[in-house]
Design a protein around this motif. Structure first.
Motif, mmCIF file in Angstrom:
data_model
loop_
_atom_site.group_PDB
_atom_site.id
_atom_site.type_symbol
_atom_site.label_atom_id
_atom_site.label_comp_id
_atom_site.label_asym_id
_atom_site.label_seq_id
_atom_site.Cartn_x
_atom_site.Cartn_y
_atom_site.Cartn_z
ATOM 1 N N ASP A 151 0.871 -1.170 0.000
ATOM 2 C CA ASP A 151 0.000 0.000 0.000
ATOM 3 C C ASP A 151 0.906 1.217 0.000
ATOM 4 O OD1 ASP A 151 -2.566 -1.262 0.091
ATOM 5 O OD2 ASP A 151 -2.160 -1.783 2.183
ATOM 6 N N LEU A 152 0.820 2.018 -1.040
ATOM 7 C CA LEU A 152 1.682 3.176 -1.196
ATOM 8 C C LEU A 152 0.898 4.443 -0.871
ATOM 9 C CD1 LEU A 152 3.332 2.103 -4.566
ATOM 10 C CD2 LEU A 152 4.293 1.882 -2.267
ATOM 11 N N ALA A 153 1.500 5.317 -0.085
ATOM 12 C CA ALA A 153 0.851 6.555 0.346
ATOM 13 C C ALA A 153 1.114 7.679 -0.653
ATOM 14 C CB ALA A 153 1.366 6.949 1.728
ATOM 15 N N ALA A 154 0.164 8.577 -0.777
ATOM 16 C CA ALA A 154 0.321 9.746 -1.643
ATOM 17 C C ALA A 154 1.357 10.683 -1.037
ATOM 18 C CB ALA A 154 -1.010 10.469 -1.795
ATOM 19 N N GLY A 155 2.222 11.232 -1.877
ATOM 20 C CA GLY A 155 3.192 12.226 -1.452
ATOM 21 C C GLY A 155 4.420 11.686 -0.742
ATOM 22 N N LYS A 156 4.467 10.394 -0.443
ATOM 23 C CA LYS A 156 5.619 9.812 0.237
ATOM 24 C C LYS A 156 6.683 9.418 -0.786
ATOM 25 C CE LYS A 156 7.040 6.166 3.387
ATOM 26 N NZ LYS A 156 6.665 5.003 4.186
ATOM 27 N N HIS A 157 7.934 9.613 -0.430
ATOM 28 C CA HIS A 157 9.044 9.217 -1.300
ATOM 29 C C HIS A 157 9.394 7.758 -1.021
ATOM 30 C CE1 HIS A 157 10.078 13.231 -2.818
ATOM 31 N NE2 HIS A 157 9.570 13.636 -1.672
ATOM 32 N N TYR A 158 9.581 6.988 -2.089
ATOM 33 C CA TYR A 158 9.938 5.577 -1.996
ATOM 34 C C TYR A 158 11.210 5.323 -2.798
ATOM 35 C CZ TYR A 158 5.220 4.780 -0.259
ATOM 36 O OH TYR A 158 4.064 4.806 0.487
ATOM 37 N N ALA A 159 11.945 4.299 -2.388
ATOM 38 C CA ALA A 159 13.123 3.855 -3.140
ATOM 39 C C ALA A 159 12.992 2.347 -3.307
ATOM 40 C CB ALA A 159 14.402 4.216 -2.393
ATOM 41 N N TRP A 160 12.660 1.919 -4.523
ATOM 42 C CA TRP A 160 12.502 0.498 -4.844
ATOM 43 C C TRP A 160 13.879 -0.104 -5.071
ATOM 44 C CZ3 TRP A 160 13.410 -1.777 -9.828
ATOM 45 C CH2 TRP A 160 12.994 -3.113 -9.939
ATOM 46 N N CYS A 161 14.156 -1.210 -4.419
ATOM 47 C CA CYS A 161 15.432 -1.911 -4.568
ATOM 48 C C CYS A 161 15.530 -2.474 -5.981
ATOM 49 C CB CYS A 161 15.533 -3.038 -3.543
ATOM 50 S SG CYS A 161 16.940 -4.125 -3.803
ATOM 51 N N ALA A 162 16.548 -2.048 -6.714
ATOM 52 C CA ALA A 162 16.764 -2.540 -8.070
ATOM 53 C C ALA A 162 17.858 -3.605 -8.132
ATOM 54 C CB ALA A 162 17.139 -1.377 -8.993
ATOM 55 N N CYS A 163 18.658 -3.735 -7.058
ATOM 56 C CA CYS A 163 19.783 -4.671 -7.088
ATOM 57 C C CYS A 163 19.429 -6.056 -6.545
ATOM 58 C CB CYS A 163 20.961 -4.104 -6.300
ATOM 59 S SG CYS A 163 20.761 -4.104 -4.503
ATOM 60 N N GLY A 164 18.400 -6.145 -5.699
ATOM 61 C CA GLY A 164 17.980 -7.422 -5.131
ATOM 62 C C GLY A 164 18.631 -7.769 -3.807
ATOM 63 N N HIS A 165 19.528 -6.953 -3.305
ATOM 64 C CA HIS A 165 20.265 -7.265 -2.083
ATOM 65 C C HIS A 165 19.600 -6.758 -0.800
ATOM 66 C CE1 HIS A 165 23.896 -8.981 -3.884
ATOM 67 N NE2 HIS A 165 23.716 -8.111 -4.860
ATOM 68 N N SER A 166 18.641 -5.870 -0.897
ATOM 69 C CA SER A 166 18.029 -5.269 0.291
ATOM 70 C C SER A 166 17.354 -6.307 1.181
ATOM 71 C CB SER A 166 16.988 -4.223 -0.117
ATOM 72 O OG SER A 166 16.316 -3.723 1.010
ATOM 73 N N GLN A 167 17.469 -6.122 2.471
ATOM 74 C CA GLN A 167 16.762 -6.977 3.427
ATOM 75 C C GLN A 167 15.366 -6.430 3.715
ATOM 76 O OE1 GLN A 167 18.409 -9.091 6.364
ATOM 77 N NE2 GLN A 167 20.429 -9.235 5.478
ATOM 78 N N LYS A 168 15.029 -5.287 3.158
ATOM 79 C CA LYS A 168 13.720 -4.661 3.362
ATOM 80 C C LYS A 168 12.923 -4.666 2.059
ATOM 81 C CE LYS A 168 15.220 -1.763 7.134
ATOM 82 N NZ LYS A 168 15.307 -0.425 7.692
ATOM 83 N N GLN A 169 12.988 -5.767 1.325
ATOM 84 C CA GLN A 169 12.302 -5.883 0.037
ATOM 85 C C GLN A 169 10.823 -5.511 0.166
ATOM 86 O OE1 GLN A 169 13.552 -6.436 -2.934
ATOM 87 N NE2 GLN A 169 15.606 -6.781 -2.163
ATOM 88 N N PRO A 170 10.298 -4.844 -0.826
ATOM 89 C CA PRO A 170 10.886 -4.486 -2.112
ATOM 90 C C PRO A 170 11.616 -3.138 -2.095
ATOM 91 C CG PRO A 170 8.594 -3.871 -2.140
ATOM 92 C CD PRO A 170 8.866 -4.519 -0.783
ATOM 93 N N PHE A 171 11.805 -2.587 -0.915
ATOM 94 C CA PHE A 171 12.406 -1.263 -0.809
ATOM 95 C C PHE A 171 13.901 -1.338 -0.502
ATOM 96 C CE2 PHE A 171 7.901 -0.843 0.334
ATOM 97 C CZ PHE A 171 7.505 -0.066 -0.739
ATOM 98 N N CYS A 172 14.585 -0.265 -0.826
ATOM 99 C CA CYS A 172 16.036 -0.173 -0.663
ATOM 100 C C CYS A 172 16.411 0.037 0.796
ATOM 101 C CB CYS A 172 16.549 1.001 -1.498
ATOM 102 S SG CYS A 172 18.309 1.295 -1.336
#
Length: 131
Positions: free
Chosen positions: A51-72
């Motif tokens: 669930d994504l909030a309006a106006g919030k900044h997100y960083a999607w993990c593109a490398c696959g190494h993050s432990q907080k998937q799907p975010f960086c």
């Protein structure tokens, strides 16, 4: 470039073509390495429902190494410095399915690429903290 454990042997040339399309201006490759030599590890074989909030900044993990998937979580700095996260902000709140395999052609959203054989037959990167 650091070795990518568990994913390298299982990725076919088809995976390379998927990543070349993924390497768009939104996802920066920070190296002299070509997009065909830089590949993310497969973090999941299915998308993440969020669930994504309006106006919030997100960083999607593109490398696959993050432990907080799907975010960086910044793991790319240590494990895949050639790949930067995709940063985005939504105007309206919404439910979304974010890519877990990291090979979508529509980052950060799932496009069904995880159903491809090269993803389903790949070993998952089981220890993201170990690069």
């Amino acid at each position: 470039m650091p070795a990518l454990r568990g994913a390298g042997a299982a990725l076919s040339s088809a995976a390379g073509s998927f990543f070349r399309r993924l390497a768009s201006p939104q996802i920066r490759i920070r190296s002299t390495a070509s997009a065909s030599s830089v590949r993310p590890v497969i973090a999941a074989k299915q998308p993440f429902q969020v669930d994504l909030a309006a106006g919030k900044h997100y960083a999607w993990c593109a490398c696959g190494h993050s432990q907080k998937q799907p975010f960086c979580d910044g793991s790319h700095n240590r494990c895949a410095p050639e790949i930067s996260p995709l940063r985005f902000k939504l105007e309206e709140a919404k439910e979304a399915w974010l890519c877990g395999c990291k090979y979508t052609k529509n980052p950060p959203y799932c496009d069904g690429t995880h159903k491809e054989d090269f993803v389903q037959k790949a070993d998952l990167h089981s220890h993201p903290q170990l690069c």
